[in-house]
Design an enzyme around this catalytic site. Sequence first.
Site, mmCIF file in Angstrom:
data_model
loop_
_atom_site.group_PDB
_atom_site.id
_atom_site.type_symbol
_atom_site.label_atom_id
_atom_site.label_comp_id
_atom_site.label_asym_id
_atom_site.label_seq_id
_atom_site.Cartn_x
_atom_site.Cartn_y
_atom_site.Cartn_z
ATOM 1 N N HIS A 1 22.691 -58.285 27.148
ATOM 2 C CA HIS A 1 22.998 -57.032 26.451
ATOM 3 C C HIS A 1 23.100 -57.273 24.939
ATOM 4 O O HIS A 1 23.807 -58.172 24.487
ATOM 5 C CB HIS A 1 24.313 -56.465 26.985
ATOM 6 C CG HIS A 1 24.648 -55.112 26.452
ATOM 7 N ND1 HIS A 1 23.914 -53.976 26.768
ATOM 8 C CD2 HIS A 1 25.631 -54.692 25.613
ATOM 9 C CE1 HIS A 1 24.441 -52.929 26.150
ATOM 10 N NE2 HIS A 1 25.478 -53.343 25.449
ATOM 11 N N SER B 1 23.503 -50.335 22.101
ATOM 12 C CA SER B 1 24.590 -50.231 23.074
ATOM 13 C C SER B 1 25.218 -48.835 22.996
ATOM 14 O O SER B 1 24.515 -47.845 23.191
ATOM 15 C CB SER B 1 25.611 -51.349 22.843
ATOM 16 O OG SER B 1 26.518 -51.422 23.909
ATOM 17 N N ASP C 1 20.785 -57.895 31.451
ATOM 18 C CA ASP C 1 21.830 -56.933 31.083
ATOM 19 C C ASP C 1 22.206 -56.150 32.337
ATOM 20 O O ASP C 1 21.328 -55.564 32.985
ATOM 21 C CB ASP C 1 21.298 -55.987 30.002
ATOM 22 C CG ASP C 1 22.317 -54.954 29.547
ATOM 23 O OD1 ASP C 1 23.428 -54.897 30.105
ATOM 24 O OD2 ASP C 1 21.985 -54.198 28.614
#
Length: 328
Positions: free
Chosen positions: A297, A165, A267
């Site tokens: 995600h 991320s 995502d």
Amino acid sequence: MSEPTPISDPYAYLNIVKNPDGSITRDLTKFPCTPATPDPSPQTPVVSKDVSINKSKSTWMRLYAPSSTLNDTVPSQKLPLIVYYHGGGFVLCSVDLQVFHGFCSDMARDLNAIVASPSYRLAPEHRLPAAYDDGAEALEWIRNSDEEWIKSRADLSNVFLMGTSAGGNLAYNVGMRSAAASDLSPLQIRGMILHHPFFGGEERSGSEMRLANDQVCPPIVSDVFWDLSLPVGVVRDHEYSNPTVGDGLEKIGGLRWRVMVVGGEEDPMVDRQRDVAKLMKRKGVEVVEMFNDGDVHGAEIGDPSKRKPLFASIGKFISSSAALCNIF
């Protein structure tokens, strides 16, 4: 199937309160931490320990090593080094969160690698590029370190930058800086592993519109992260958040780094991740893409059962990258 209820208050969703002075108050109760595990035992296939990087910034690093490699007084073979940056939108989380500790421990075990996970200062108290500065400083610390696990156990000629991320964004930007550096020896970076990298932009992408009501990291939550982390007055089409507006990727191609981009089809950022992968390919970078159906995600962070196939793919990427470098 009914549509999920949209997240209407991203600050409440993130358990943060924005203060009048621009700082935020974080409710850390939903983020349990865990100490390092420095003592090997049959129940501990991976050991870990914490080291300080920069006391003035309170930055530090957690190192992970397979217990088996520490049994050899003189190791017969040094292990690949993965420098892993944690996620959290540049605003939340820390190295010692249980989920990241477990992820890094599993990665060190499954890949038979040394993992170094550096901390970095968080926004909005320290806006970008503070996290990039800290990520680069961690590499410098590794480069010059006499720390035994790094000096004696890690193969500094076989280094990979990785992050999840925001950590994937950080790994990318530290990688861009490193590619432009004149000399990182004895460090030799072989590639980057961008795991669900956090990228953004002003105009909504197709996947952001399709997944506007995502329950993990919807665009309305990403907007808050960017609002808190980008330099004041900067929009989301800045190169920090949107790599497709930047340049310099030719240097990565010239160094023969390989890049692995891992994402999930559920995502909201998946289209942006694909766009960055396409751009890198156009710039001459060899890219390995792995986009998994049904994954949200950061899927492998939240669901440990998904880690083994991920690490198997990363292991193949690392071994093939090393083999390719040996050719040249």
